[in-house]
Design an enzyme around this catalytic site. Structure first.
Site, short mmCIF file in Angstrom:
data_model
loop_
_atom_site.label_atom_id
_atom_site.label_comp_id
_atom_site.label_asym_id
_atom_site.label_seq_id
_atom_site.Cartn_x
_atom_site.Cartn_y
_atom_site.Cartn_z
N VAL A 98 0.87 -1.19 0.00
CA VAL A 98 0.00 0.00 0.00
C VAL A 98 0.90 1.23 0.00
O VAL A 98 1.72 1.41 0.91
CB VAL A 98 -0.93 0.01 1.23
N HIS A 102 3.34 3.81 5.99
CA HIS A 102 2.73 3.32 7.23
C HIS A 102 3.74 2.55 8.04
O HIS A 102 4.66 1.94 7.51
CB HIS A 102 1.51 2.43 6.92
N HIS A 104 4.09 -0.53 10.74
CA HIS A 104 3.45 -1.69 11.35
C HIS A 104 3.92 -1.79 12.80
O HIS A 104 5.12 -1.68 13.07
CB HIS A 104 3.87 -2.99 10.66
#
Ligand code: 5GP
Length: 116
Positions: A98, A102, A104
């Site tokens: 994606v 981001h 995790h």
């Protein structure tokens, strides 16, 4: 790469359901739909930054804030003491799927090193 919207923009705007644990004007954190550990949370800047390669000096504050939010959530999830792993995948070799930067947050089990 253009700063194109991904599924994560829809999660930020609550246009698709997600288990959001934290959201403010800068950051959103939600449970991963395909968890790889007992705790697997995705923490994102609300601003679209496609990959780490696209980071600029103006992103410094929000990127630091991702760590602060990660530490708070790890405490809330009860995994802070045992420990956890924070991962940011970049592009193909990093395993990024994606293209909205981001972090995790993975915990609740021991993890090997090096990563596969
Ligand atoms: P990447 O491989 O890009 O670092 O990680 C993308 C992560 O987003 C994956 O762990 C994947 O399971 C998660 N993901 C992708 N689509 C969705 C979604 O629609 N909802 C949620 N909650 N997680 C998603």
């Amino acid at each position: 790469m253009m700063n194109e919207e991904t599924i994560f923009s829809k999660i930020i705007r609550k246009e698709i359901p997600a288990d959001i644990l934290f959201q403010d004007e800068r950051v959103t954190a939600f449970r991963d739909i395909n968890p790889q550990a007992p705790t697997h949370i995705v923490i994102i800047p609300n601003k679209i930054i496609p990959t780490v390669n696209d980071v600029t000096p103006e992103d410094e504050a929000v990127l630091g804030y991702l760590l602060i939010v990660a530490a708070q959530i790890a405490k809330q999830e009860g995994i802070a003491e045992n420990g956890y792993r924070l991962i940011i995948n970049c592009n193909r070799h990093g395993g990024q799927e994606v293209f909205h930067l981001h972090m995790h947050l993975l915990g609740g089990r021991g993890m090997g090193w090096p990563p596969g």
